[in-house]
Design a protein around this motif. Structure first.
Motif, PDB file in Angstrom:
ATOM      1  N   THR A   1      42.306  -4.601   6.580  1.00 20.99           N
ATOM      2  CA  THR A   1      42.990  -4.468   7.870  1.00 20.99           C
ATOM      3  C   THR A   1      42.452  -3.244   8.606  1.00 20.99           C
ATOM      4  OG1 THR A   1      44.972  -5.451   6.944  1.00 20.99           O
ATOM      5  CG2 THR A   1      45.255  -4.169   8.959  1.00 20.99           C
ATOM      6  N   TRP A   2      42.315  -2.163   7.873  1.00 17.06           N
ATOM      7  CA  TRP A   2      41.792  -0.920   8.461  1.00 17.06           C
ATOM      8  C   TRP A   2      40.379  -1.137   9.015  1.00 17.06           C
ATOM      9  CZ3 TRP A   2      37.824   2.557   7.905  1.00 17.06           C
ATOM     10  CH2 TRP A   2      38.028   3.840   8.445  1.00 17.06           C
ATOM     11  N   VAL A   3      39.548  -1.836   8.237  1.00 19.10           N
ATOM     12  CA  VAL A   3      38.165  -2.092   8.667  1.00 19.10           C
ATOM     13  C   VAL A   3      38.153  -2.985   9.918  1.00 19.10           C
ATOM     14  CG1 VAL A   3      36.001  -3.244   8.018  1.00 19.10           C
ATOM     15  CG2 VAL A   3      37.137  -1.727   6.388  1.00 19.10           C
ATOM     16  N   SER A   4      38.993  -4.011   9.958  1.00 20.08           N
ATOM     17  CA  SER A   4      39.020  -4.902  11.128  1.00 20.08           C
ATOM     18  C   SER A   4      39.400  -4.148  12.392  1.00 20.08           C
ATOM     19  CB  SER A   4      40.038  -6.032  10.971  1.00 20.08           C
ATOM     20  OG  SER A   4      39.910  -6.626   9.751  1.00 20.08           O
ATOM     21  N   LEU A   5      40.386  -3.264  12.275  1.00 17.45           N
ATOM     22  CA  LEU A   5      40.804  -2.478  13.445  1.00 17.45           C
ATOM     23  C   LEU A   5      39.641  -1.605  13.931  1.00 17.45           C
ATOM     24  CD1 LEU A   5      44.377  -1.390  12.334  1.00 17.45           C
ATOM     25  CD2 LEU A   5      43.809  -2.720  14.378  1.00 17.45           C
ATOM     26  N   LYS A   6      38.992  -0.974  12.975  1.00 18.11           N
ATOM     27  CA  LYS A   6      37.872  -0.087  13.284  1.00 18.11           C
ATOM     28  C   LYS A   6      36.762  -0.870  13.998  1.00 18.11           C
ATOM     29  CE  LYS A   6      35.778   3.880  12.208  1.00 18.11           C
ATOM     30  NZ  LYS A   6      36.340   5.192  12.434  1.00 18.11           N
ATOM     31  N   GLN A   7      36.466  -2.057  13.468  1.00 18.03           N
ATOM     32  CA  GLN A   7      35.385  -2.855  14.048  1.00 18.03           C
ATOM     33  C   GLN A   7      35.778  -3.412  15.414  1.00 18.03           C
ATOM     34  OE1 GLN A   7      34.674  -5.415  10.683  1.00 18.03           O
ATOM     35  NE2 GLN A   7      32.846  -4.260  10.087  1.00 18.03           N
ATOM     36  N   ALA A   8      37.045  -3.794  15.577  1.00 16.01           N
ATOM     37  CA  ALA A   8      37.512  -4.304  16.871  1.00 16.01           C
ATOM     38  C   ALA A   8      37.381  -3.216  17.925  1.00 16.01           C
ATOM     39  CB  ALA A   8      38.956  -4.771  16.756  1.00 16.01           C
ATOM     40  N   ASP A   9      37.736  -2.002  17.540  1.00 23.98           N
ATOM     41  CA  ASP A   9      37.642  -0.884  18.481  1.00 23.98           C
ATOM     42  C   ASP A   9      36.186  -0.621  18.853  1.00 23.98           C
ATOM     43  OD1 ASP A   9      38.708   1.434  19.943  1.00 23.98           O
ATOM     44  OD2 ASP A   9      37.612   2.595  18.454  1.00 23.98           O
ATOM     45  N   GLN A  10      35.311  -0.665  17.835  1.00 22.20           N
ATOM     46  CA  GLN A  10      33.899  -0.393  18.096  1.00 22.20           C
ATOM     47  C   GLN A  10      33.311  -1.443  19.048  1.00 22.20           C
ATOM     48  OE1 GLN A  10      30.925  -0.935  15.078  1.00 22.20           O
ATOM     49  NE2 GLN A  10      29.950   1.018  15.544  1.00 22.20           N
ATOM     50  N   LYS A  11      33.694  -2.699  18.833  1.00 23.25           N
ATOM     51  CA  LYS A  11      33.200  -3.798  19.670  1.00 23.25           C
ATOM     52  C   LYS A  11      33.679  -3.612  21.111  1.00 23.25           C
ATOM     53  CE  LYS A  11      32.823  -8.761  19.130  1.00 23.25           C
ATOM     54  NZ  LYS A  11      33.460  -9.915  18.479  1.00 23.25           N
ATOM     55  N   LEU A  12      34.952  -3.253  21.236  1.00 22.91           N
ATOM     56  CA  LEU A  12      35.525  -3.055  22.568  1.00 22.91           C
ATOM     57  C   LEU A  12      34.814  -1.909  23.291  1.00 22.91           C
ATOM     58  CD1 LEU A  12      37.797  -3.972  24.483  1.00 22.91           C
ATOM     59  CD2 LEU A  12      39.248  -2.217  23.443  1.00 22.91           C
ATOM     60  N   GLN A  13      34.540  -0.827  22.565  1.00 22.03           N
ATOM     61  CA  GLN A  13      33.841   0.308  23.180  1.00 22.03           C
ATOM     62  C   GLN A  13      32.447  -0.103  23.618  1.00 22.03           C
ATOM     63  OE1 GLN A  13      35.633   3.036  23.893  1.00 22.03           O
ATOM     64  NE2 GLN A  13      37.179   1.729  22.953  1.00 22.03           N
ATOM     65  N   ALA A  14      31.773  -0.897  22.778  1.00 19.33           N
ATOM     66  CA  ALA A  14      30.409  -1.324  23.103  1.00 19.33           C
ATOM     67  C   ALA A  14      30.414  -2.201  24.354  1.00 19.33           C
ATOM     68  CB  ALA A  14      29.819  -2.087  21.925  1.00 19.33           C
ATOM     69  N   CYS A  15      31.434  -3.053  24.502  1.00 22.05           N
ATOM     70  CA  CYS A  15      31.516  -3.973  25.645  1.00 22.05           C
ATOM     71  C   CYS A  15      31.798  -3.219  26.938  1.00 22.05           C
ATOM     72  CB  CYS A  15      32.618  -5.001  25.438  1.00 22.05           C
ATOM     73  SG  CYS A  15      32.235  -6.156  24.142  1.00 22.05           S
ATOM     74  N   SER A  16      32.597  -2.161  26.833  1.00 24.98           N
ATOM     75  CA  SER A  16      32.999  -1.493  28.073  1.00 24.98           C
ATOM     76  C   SER A  16      31.977  -0.449  28.519  1.00 24.98           C
ATOM     77  CB  SER A  16      34.394  -0.880  27.918  1.00 24.98           C
ATOM     78  OG  SER A  16      34.480  -0.175  26.714  1.00 24.98           O
ATOM     79  N   LEU A  17      30.892  -0.320  27.747  1.00 19.72           N
ATOM     80  CA  LEU A  17      29.855   0.651  28.155  1.00 19.72           C
ATOM     81  C   LEU A  17      29.050   0.112  29.343  1.00 19.72           C
ATOM     82  CD1 LEU A  17      28.385   2.162  24.862  1.00 19.72           C
ATOM     83  CD2 LEU A  17      29.838   3.257  26.571  1.00 19.72           C
TER      84      LEU A  17
END
Ligand SMILES: Nc1ncnc2c1ncn2[C@@H]1O[C@H](COP(=O)(O)OP(=O)(O)OP(=O)(O)O)[C@@H](O)[C@H]1O
Ligand SMILES: *[C@@H]1O[C@H](CO)[C@@H](O)[C@H](O)[C@H]1NC(C)=O
Ligand SMILES: *[C@@H]1O[C@H](CO)[C@@H](O)[C@H](O)[C@H]1NC(C)=O
Ligand SMILES: *[C@@H]1O[C@H](CO)[C@@H](O)[C@H](O)[C@H]1NC(C)=O
Ligand SMILES: *[C@@H]1O[C@H](CO)[C@@H](O)[C@H](O)[C@H]1NC(C)=O
Ligand SMILES: CC(=O)N[C@H]1CO[C@H](CO)[C@@H](O)[C@@H]1O
Ligand SMILES: [Mg+2]
Length: 425
Positions: free
Chosen positions: A409-425
């Protein structure tokens, strides 16, 4: 060997001191990890053939990876292939050894003079070492690893990946520590490596976990250590001494099998006040299934048939199977409290809350007469999870699933956040 012949081997991809990595012609993305029959210490300065060692190492690795895999930790391990080989996902290896320590010993004492052997780390102490034989595997900081910007199988090892490896190492240690505790054995420290699965680009536990990977002190006693240190400490390599090292290895490899054995099996009994609650109860049963916990469903109303409720309760008492009752009753929940007042087993209320009266109804599960200790959760998944946590106190395999799920669960949250940051760049 028979099984081995069935595999079509491709080229040898890599060969180290203890194993060969061979491509599988018919299974792209997979490799055969073949152990070599020798023991090494001090960077192969001391090399002795030890008959049967590879088979023992195989068993250790397969059992440990199986334990972790079944818990839900992502590993490269696919299946046991022979006495001395297993099939794994082909990985590009991240050249870092992650070390996790519960008790201070070995090189930690040299690097941290003043710390006594046996000092207990809580939280666990994490260290990392860059795999560089020529420079004796120097210790690295996170910053050194980040600045290196390793790129493996197309994945750049950045902040997110480092955090995932760090967290995963801790979870793996805790799972193995708990498992060894069932054998009265203290897991003192452990080193592991990660790879990137070349097909999925995912970070997975790779290489092996065998005797060389950890220190084990039976009954927490260094004097009875069963790990490779015994070999390192040998003053002279005599046949008798090697026999002792081998016997120690066998001791571990016999016990490692026991780590896969369930300690106790429990059961969940879901009581519903009305058959109209069936859909809610089926969700509880399904969630119990995901933990491997047997779950039976019964219909009984404590208001309309209290004699039946107590009779059903008696069916599950006294047969020696640890039981958690889950009470599912809408409107006024009499079922959970009546059960809780009449059994010493745990009772979890899981009322099917409706939008109209839910805010009022829930009080019938919360406000209890004195002397009752039932708990209340609202979602069917949470009821099953809570039951699993209760059984997990005495079942390390179940506990491992809960621990791995927390990590994932912790890893999924971390990866979701990273993906979102990458998209909003
Ligand atoms: N699933 C895998 N896919 C690809 N390579 C792997 C896999 N598992 C292990 N390896 C690599 O196979 C190589 C041979 O293993 P071995 O442990 O014998 O090497 P070693 O001599 O101990 O060297 P090292 O210091 O890298 O561990 C290592 O580089 C290891 O990282
Ligand atoms: C791992 O994470 C912990 C907690 O965030 C941190 O203190 C530690 O320095 C990290 N260890 C390594 C080796 O990266
Ligand atoms: C572990 O130690 C306890 C207490 O000394 C003992 O009762 C138990 O049998 C031991 N278990 C194993 C698996 O050795
Ligand atoms: C590696 O990745 C592939 C592709 O996603 C996947 O099918 C496979 O199960 C993975 N292997 C392991 C052992 O996790
Ligand atoms: C792990 O330890 C056991 C016992 O100490 C030993 O039999 C086994 O060979 C060891 N494995 C390796 C790879 O050293
Ligand atoms: C020879 C030997 O011990 N082989 C074993 C390798 O590991 C698997 C998994 O534990 C066993 O099934 C094999 O018997
Ligand atoms: Mg190695």
């Amino acid at each position: 060997l028979g099984q081995l012949l069935v595999l079509k081997l491709g080229q040898k991809l890599n060969e180290g001191k203890t194993k060969q990595i061979i491509e599988l012609a018919d299974e792209s993305g997979h490799v055969l990890v073949q152990s070599k029959d020798q023991i090494t210490a001090g960077n192969a300065a001391r090399k002795d053939q030890m008959e049967g060692k590879a088979a023992i190492a195989n068993r250790t690795t397969s059992c440990v990876f199986k334990l972790l895999q079944e818990a839900g930790i992502k590993t490269a391990f696919v299946r046991q292939q022979s006495e001395t080989a297993f099939v794994a996902a082909r990985c590009e290896m991240i050249p870092i050894e992650w070390v996790c320590r519960r008790l201070a010993t070995g090189s930690f004492l040299k690097r941290n003079p003043g710390v006594k052997e046996g000092y207990r780390f809580s939280p666990l102490k994490m260290e990392m070492f860059f795999k560089d034989d020529a420079n004796n595997d120097p210790q690295w900081s996170e910053e050194q690893l980040l600045e290196k910007k390793f790129c493996l199988a197309g994945l750049t090892i950045g902040r997110c990946e480092v955090d995932i490896m760090n967290r995963t190492t801790v979870a793996i240690f805790e799972i193995l520590e708990r498992a060894w505790a069932t054998q009265n054995c203290t897991l003192v420290d452990m080193k592991i490596e990660f790879g990137v699965n070349v097909s999925s680009k995912e970070i997975v536990l790779a290489d092996v976990i065998d005797n060389d990977s950890w220190r084990l002190w039976p009954a927490g006693d260094r004097g009875q250590q069963k790990d490779k240190q015994v070999y390192r400490d040998l003053k002279e390599v005599t046949p008798e001494a090697m026999q002792m090292v081998k016997k120690n290895f066998e001791w571990v490899s016999e016990r490692v099998k026991l780590l896969l054995e369930p300690q106790a099996s429990g059961r969940v009994v879901v009581l519903m006040g009305s058959i109209s609650d069936l859909a809610h109860c089926e969700k509880i049963r399904k969630a119990c299934g995901s933990y491997g916990i047997p779950c039976v469903l019964r219909v009984t109303s404590a208001h309309k048939g209290p004699d039946e409720t107590l009779r059903i309760k008696a069916e599950y008492e006294g047969d020696g199977v640890a039981t958690v009752f889950v009470a599912v009753a809408g409107r006024s929940n009499g079922l959970g409290p009546v059960m809780s007042g009449n059994t010493a087993y745990p009772v979890i209320n899981c009322p099917p809350i409706t939008p109209d009266w839910g805010a009022q109804d829930v009080w019938s599960s919360l406000r209890m007469p004195s002397g009752l200790g039932c708990s209340t959760v609202l979602s069917p998944d949470a009821a099953a999870q809570f039951a699993a946590q209760i059984f997990g106190l005495s079942d390390h395999l179940l506990w491992a699933k809960l621990r791995a799920s927390m990590l994932n669960t912790w890893v999924s949250l971390k990866q979701a956040d990273q993906k979102l940051q990458a998209c909003s760049l």
